[in-house]
Design a protein around this motif. Sequence first.
Motif, PDB file in Angstrom:
ATOM      1  N   PRO A   1       1.014  -1.393  -0.035  1.00 11.18           N
ATOM      2  CA  PRO A   1       0.063  -0.328  -0.206  1.00 11.18           C
ATOM      3  C   PRO A   1       0.966   1.598   0.475  1.00 11.18           C
ATOM      4  O   PRO A   1       0.319   2.258  -0.567  1.00 11.18           O
ATOM      5  CB  PRO A   1      -0.675  -0.259   1.602  1.00 11.18           C
ATOM      6  CG  PRO A   1      -1.291  -1.454   1.728  1.00 11.18           C
ATOM      7  CD  PRO A   1       0.142  -2.215   1.262  1.00 11.18           C
ATOM      8  N   ASN A   2       2.310   1.724   0.888  1.00 10.04           N
ATOM      9  CA  ASN A   2       2.573   2.585   0.712  1.00 10.04           C
ATOM     10  C   ASN A   2       3.936   1.786   0.196  1.00 10.04           C
ATOM     11  O   ASN A   2       5.002   3.145   0.510  1.00 10.04           O
ATOM     12  CB  ASN A   2       2.905   2.673   2.390  1.00 10.04           C
ATOM     13  CG  ASN A   2       2.988   1.759   3.147  1.00 10.04           C
ATOM     14  OD1 ASN A   2       4.600   1.004   2.437  1.00 10.04           O
ATOM     15  ND2 ASN A   2       3.222   2.383   3.934  1.00 10.04           N
ATOM     16  N   GLU A   3       4.058   0.929  -0.644  1.00  8.13           N
ATOM     17  CA  GLU A   3       5.756   0.977  -1.271  1.00  8.13           C
ATOM     18  C   GLU A   3       5.355   0.626  -3.349  1.00  8.13           C
ATOM     19  O   GLU A   3       4.943  -0.163  -3.313  1.00  8.13           O
ATOM     20  CB  GLU A   3       6.012  -0.114  -0.862  1.00  8.13           C
ATOM     21  CG  GLU A   3       7.830  -1.130  -1.284  1.00  8.13           C
ATOM     22  CD  GLU A   3       7.321  -2.245  -1.083  1.00  8.13           C
ATOM     23  OE1 GLU A   3       8.317  -2.911  -2.070  1.00  8.13           O
ATOM     24  OE2 GLU A   3       7.452  -2.980  -0.183  1.00  8.13           O
ATOM     25  N   TYR A   4       5.784   1.452  -3.477  1.00  4.02           N
ATOM     26  CA  TYR A   4       5.927   1.931  -5.243  1.00  4.02           C
ATOM     27  C   TYR A   4       6.146   1.081  -6.104  1.00  4.02           C
ATOM     28  O   TYR A   4       7.002   0.268  -5.736  1.00  4.02           O
ATOM     29  CB  TYR A   4       6.416   2.873  -5.070  1.00  4.02           C
ATOM     30  CG  TYR A   4       6.094   3.861  -6.980  1.00  4.02           C
ATOM     31  CD1 TYR A   4       4.949   4.800  -7.366  1.00  4.02           C
ATOM     32  CD2 TYR A   4       6.459   3.278  -8.260  1.00  4.02           C
ATOM     33  CE1 TYR A   4       4.731   4.805  -8.434  1.00  4.02           C
ATOM     34  CE2 TYR A   4       6.328   3.272  -9.021  1.00  4.02           C
ATOM     35  CZ  TYR A   4       4.633   4.555  -9.736  1.00  4.02           C
ATOM     36  OH  TYR A   4       4.831   4.494 -10.526  1.00  4.02           O
TER      37      TYR A   4
ATOM     38  N   ASN B   1       7.551   6.668  -4.058  1.00  4.35           N
ATOM     39  CA  ASN B   1       6.779   6.640  -3.862  1.00  4.35           C
ATOM     40  C   ASN B   1       5.986   8.509  -4.020  1.00  4.35           C
ATOM     41  O   ASN B   1       7.027   8.669  -3.083  1.00  4.35           O
ATOM     42  CB  ASN B   1       5.750   6.164  -2.242  1.00  4.35           C
ATOM     43  CG  ASN B   1       4.670   6.728  -2.331  1.00  4.35           C
ATOM     44  OD1 ASN B   1       3.944   7.294  -3.790  1.00  4.35           O
ATOM     45  ND2 ASN B   1       4.097   5.860  -1.602  1.00  4.35           N
TER      46      ASN B   1
ATOM     47  N   SER C   1       3.053  10.558  -0.792  1.00  9.01           N
ATOM     48  CA  SER C   1       3.665  10.149   0.158  1.00  9.01           C
ATOM     49  C   SER C   1       2.260  10.960   0.585  1.00  9.01           C
ATOM     50  O   SER C   1       1.959  10.902   2.431  1.00  9.01           O
ATOM     51  CB  SER C   1       5.015  10.619   1.113  1.00  9.01           C
ATOM     52  OG  SER C   1       4.845  12.466   0.149  1.00  9.01           O
TER      53      SER C   1
ATOM     54  N   GLN D   1       0.103   7.811   2.105  1.00 10.97           N
ATOM     55  CA  GLN D   1       1.465   6.758   1.619  1.00 10.97           C
ATOM     56  C   GLN D   1      -0.088   6.016   3.034  1.00 10.97           C
ATOM     57  O   GLN D   1       1.103   4.304   3.493  1.00 10.97           O
ATOM     58  CB  GLN D   1       2.713   6.281   2.059  1.00 10.97           C
ATOM     59  CG  GLN D   1       3.731   7.101   3.325  1.00 10.97           C
ATOM     60  CD  GLN D   1       4.970   7.432   2.680  1.00 10.97           C
ATOM     61  OE1 GLN D   1       5.521   7.190   1.560  1.00 10.97           O
ATOM     62  NE2 GLN D   1       5.370   7.896   4.180  1.00 10.97           N
ATOM     63  N   ASN D   2       0.044   6.152   4.430  1.00 11.01           N
ATOM     64  CA  ASN D   2      -0.404   5.872   5.574  1.00 11.01           C
ATOM     65  C   ASN D   2      -1.768   6.002   5.928  1.00 11.01           C
ATOM     66  O   ASN D   2      -2.219   5.738   7.004  1.00 11.01           O
ATOM     67  CB  ASN D   2       0.112   6.237   6.330  1.00 11.01           C
ATOM     68  CG  ASN D   2       2.186   6.219   6.342  1.00 11.01           C
ATOM     69  OD1 ASN D   2       2.517   5.346   6.053  1.00 11.01           O
ATOM     70  ND2 ASN D   2       2.880   7.492   6.965  1.00 11.01           N
TER      71      ASN D   2
ATOM     72  N   LYS E   1      -6.390   0.943   4.876  1.00 15.64           N
ATOM     73  CA  LYS E   1      -6.776   0.787   3.477  1.00 15.64           C
ATOM     74  C   LYS E   1      -7.410  -0.735   3.673  1.00 15.64           C
ATOM     75  O   LYS E   1      -6.680  -1.607   5.094  1.00 15.64           O
ATOM     76  CB  LYS E   1      -5.682   0.594   2.426  1.00 15.64           C
ATOM     77  CG  LYS E   1      -6.176  -0.024   1.138  1.00 15.64           C
ATOM     78  CD  LYS E   1      -4.972  -0.156  -0.033  1.00 15.64           C
ATOM     79  CE  LYS E   1      -5.361  -0.397  -1.234  1.00 15.64           C
ATOM     80  NZ  LYS E   1      -4.213  -0.589  -1.761  1.00 15.64           N
TER      81      LYS E   1
ATOM     82  N   TYR F   1     -11.409   2.953   2.345  1.00 17.13           N
ATOM     83  CA  TYR F   1     -10.541   3.678   2.875  1.00 17.13           C
ATOM     84  C   TYR F   1     -10.870   4.946   3.612  1.00 17.13           C
ATOM     85  O   TYR F   1     -11.743   5.664   3.420  1.00 17.13           O
ATOM     86  CB  TYR F   1      -9.760   4.914   1.896  1.00 17.13           C
ATOM     87  CG  TYR F   1      -9.181   4.168   0.838  1.00 17.13           C
ATOM     88  CD1 TYR F   1      -7.458   3.800   0.506  1.00 17.13           C
ATOM     89  CD2 TYR F   1      -9.680   3.649  -0.055  1.00 17.13           C
ATOM     90  CE1 TYR F   1      -6.997   3.048  -0.813  1.00 17.13           C
ATOM     91  CE2 TYR F   1      -9.607   2.105  -1.736  1.00 17.13           C
ATOM     92  CZ  TYR F   1      -7.798   2.141  -1.143  1.00 17.13           C
ATOM     93  OH  TYR F   1      -7.542   1.383  -2.666  1.00 17.13           O
TER      94      TYR F   1
ATOM     95  N   PHE G   1      -0.234  -1.378  -4.072  1.00 15.36           N
ATOM     96  CA  PHE G   1      -0.009   0.312  -3.310  1.00 15.36           C
ATOM     97  C   PHE G   1      -1.441   1.163  -4.770  1.00 15.36           C
ATOM     98  O   PHE G   1      -2.550   1.295  -4.993  1.00 15.36           O
ATOM     99  CB  PHE G   1       0.909   0.406  -5.338  1.00 15.36           C
ATOM    100  CG  PHE G   1       1.068   2.080  -5.176  1.00 15.36           C
ATOM    101  CD1 PHE G   1       2.118   1.956  -3.939  1.00 15.36           C
ATOM    102  CD2 PHE G   1       0.784   3.589  -5.982  1.00 15.36           C
ATOM    103  CE1 PHE G   1       2.532   3.609  -3.770  1.00 15.36           C
ATOM    104  CE2 PHE G   1       1.381   4.290  -5.595  1.00 15.36           C
ATOM    105  CZ  PHE G   1       2.230   4.625  -4.506  1.00 15.36           C
ATOM    106  N   THR G   2      -1.324   1.997  -3.241  1.00 16.16           N
ATOM    107  CA  THR G   2      -2.777   3.495  -3.215  1.00 16.16           C
ATOM    108  C   THR G   2      -1.823   4.081  -4.602  1.00 16.16           C
ATOM    109  O   THR G   2      -1.081   5.174  -4.507  1.00 16.16           O
ATOM    110  CB  THR G   2      -2.365   3.627  -1.844  1.00 16.16           C
ATOM    111  OG1 THR G   2      -2.939   2.328  -1.178  1.00 16.16           O
ATOM    112  CG2 THR G   2      -3.825   4.413  -1.611  1.00 16.16           C
TER     113      THR G   2
END
Length: 809
Positions: free
Chosen positions: A509-512, A534, A537, A540-541, A544, A562, A602-603
């Motif tokens: 989710p927060n890692e491209y 990413n 940012s 990113q947190n 989700k 979300y 990834f979001t």
Amino acid sequence: MKSIKLISFFFFTTCILYGQESVDYQKPPKEILDLVDVPLAPSVRIDNKGENLVFLYRDSYKTIEELSEKEMRLAGLRINPKTNISSRANYYNNIKLKKTNDKEAIQVIGLPKNVRITNFNWSPDQNKAAFTNTTSKGVELWVLDISEGKASKITDANLNANMGIPFKWFRDNSALLVKFLPSNKKQLIDNEEAVPTGPTITISEGAKAQNRTYQDLLKNPNDEYNFEQLTTSEIKKVNLDGTSTSWLSEAMYRNFSFSPDGKYVIATTIQKPFSYLVPYRRFPQETKLYKSNGEEIKTINKVPLSEVLPKGFMSTRIGKRSMTWRKDQPATLVWVEALDNGDPKIEVKYRDEVYQLKAPFNDTPKSILKTINRFGGINWTNNSELAIAYDYWWNTRNTKTYIFNPSKPNQKSNIIHDRNYQDRYNDPGEPIKIKNEYGYSVINIDNDNIYMVGDGYTKDGQFPFIDKLNVKSNETIRIYQSEYTDKVENIYSAIDIKKGDFLVRIESPNEYPNYYIRNIKTAKNLKQITAFENPFSGIQNVHKEVIKYKREDGLELSGTLYLPVDYDKSKKEKMPMILWAYPVEFKDKTSASQSTSNPNKFTYPFWGSMLYWVTRGYVVLDGASFPIVGEGNEEPNDSFRKQLIANGKAAIDAVNTLGYIDPERVAIGGHSYGAFMTANLLSHSNLFAAGIARSGAYNRTLTPFGFQSEERSYWEAPEIYYTMSPFMHADKMKTPLLLIHGQADNNSGTYPLQSERYFNALKGLGATTRLVMLPKESHGYRAKESILHLLWEQDQWLEKYVKNRKKLK
């Protein structure tokens, strides 16, 4: 009496004045803007050996100035008549190269300023790549030397790219076969300035031509003339030093391709007469066979105008179709022919038959396979006595996979998969391919085994896999399965099957998403080959999760939830919510209940996403399940509205039960068929505070010969068309609805008139609505100015009618 008339006139004209707004392009709030205008990671291409990476960079969006360039819309094509390439082409603006063992990518030298790259294509040996560059005057051909990291122009800006990629590599890597504008190209006719010489007449002589509602069709003789001028090319052989020789004379070349051994070429040309009812794909065409020096051998196929086809999604034309080369043979042509006259209503044992014809193409074509359903394609292998074919049938959602011996057509084929293609939990995956001696991708068969890569969707989550399937025993053994529970590992291709090296992409989710080489024999051996950061940012947190819930009839649904940025779950503050969805038709409840949502992806907020609003205090339920199920003899649309409402209510109840939302402040929205869904929900329920409907169709009588997954015509099911059309029920609309549409929408059935007429009906009946027409935009929106304004419009609407709804009461 005069004063009353004067007041009435003043009131009437005032209403007209305020009926339209002159608004410049606007920008959304900073929280959203900061997520929109970010640099994109490049597109990645990797060679077959897994040694060289090519990074292709592009801007996030086009500009409205680019979309405003001259455009001609002819027979399903959208062409820039000045540059002679699709007016909707996507361009890259830079290229970098990287060895998989290197840390940094290097800049390709020699690229021109303001380069606009498309049609990137490896040479057969992958030591070079060709691509086109579009200048203000036209399209050039360039070649990139991978080892030197240098690009060179080899033609002037006179290619004809109006019908797609305009070149093919010769087998020996020394030259390319290229489509050029004819030297005697005539001046085009400007329809707006041309003086008509007579009326436009279209004829029907009794044959039923029940075609979908196509757009961008030819409309008059001037269009016919312009279409011919823009699609006519002459083909030349271009050497890498830029020298060229004539190869084929002028014609309307649709496509051409080399035989695997490079000794022959088939070229298909468009013929007359043209049609005002169907796009160019159904115009007459002729396919000829040539030697590699351009010498004509014979005509191998002639296809008449296909205005009239049998009714039904599974209908097709009679005669040879899907003609191509066998990828595992030096020069063997393959095609398919219908055994049911292309009519799905005719009951036959086999629907299609596949034929082949080997060089020198003088023998009688040989039948190599018959398929029970409509033919869907063939994957060739590294074993000339084994091939894998596929068929499909829409009405039953059935697909079959055949193993057969093309060298022994009398030998019975073996069906190794016979399943519902909407059943994602039991999808066996796709065969892994390798490059053969001709440079084509074919299935690797190793001791009667093939390897299958699958997405790995299950009721417990997504776990991509690699299976070993024995084509004789049909026994399957799982040899690798991703074990991530907090990430997603997508398996892309095999670098070296014997060693066990595969190209994978891993994200969270927060890692491209980044690329790695995974050795499946030593699963912990993971080599990272890209390191993209990413760019989002700000979210990113964000929390989700995929939630699962049930419809009132027990059908299991799901959606990705979300929560707003910095939301404190312990306080359970009641927030407004945006529900975004798209209806999908199913023929069984089991498939309809399956979930392919993964909270570990990834979001990524793209231009049409609602994720931006987590920065504005909204809960977002994205990709909510909206299945429309029709089992047995019942068609899904027979209960369309009822199921829509049940889906919407179940989604709201599920999130409300979690304690995150105020159920009185929920917005519903969707794009295209999702817009159609939105209008129906607002007309026939009181579940939502407001709606956003983008690029939809609202009057199904304007698409009378079927729409989406509806095969029946208006005259066969008038009550369905009436019941499903929001336009017919505009008097029931009591909820604020924001309508957005691209003025240049070319999607079948969703022409801009749909939104314009629906808005007029809503306004005439006193509904609260706003219509935003985006200049130059098609079904999906491209210009940065348009997208920023879209986000502003949606934000304004949501703030007024959803977040602050209570204040309006």
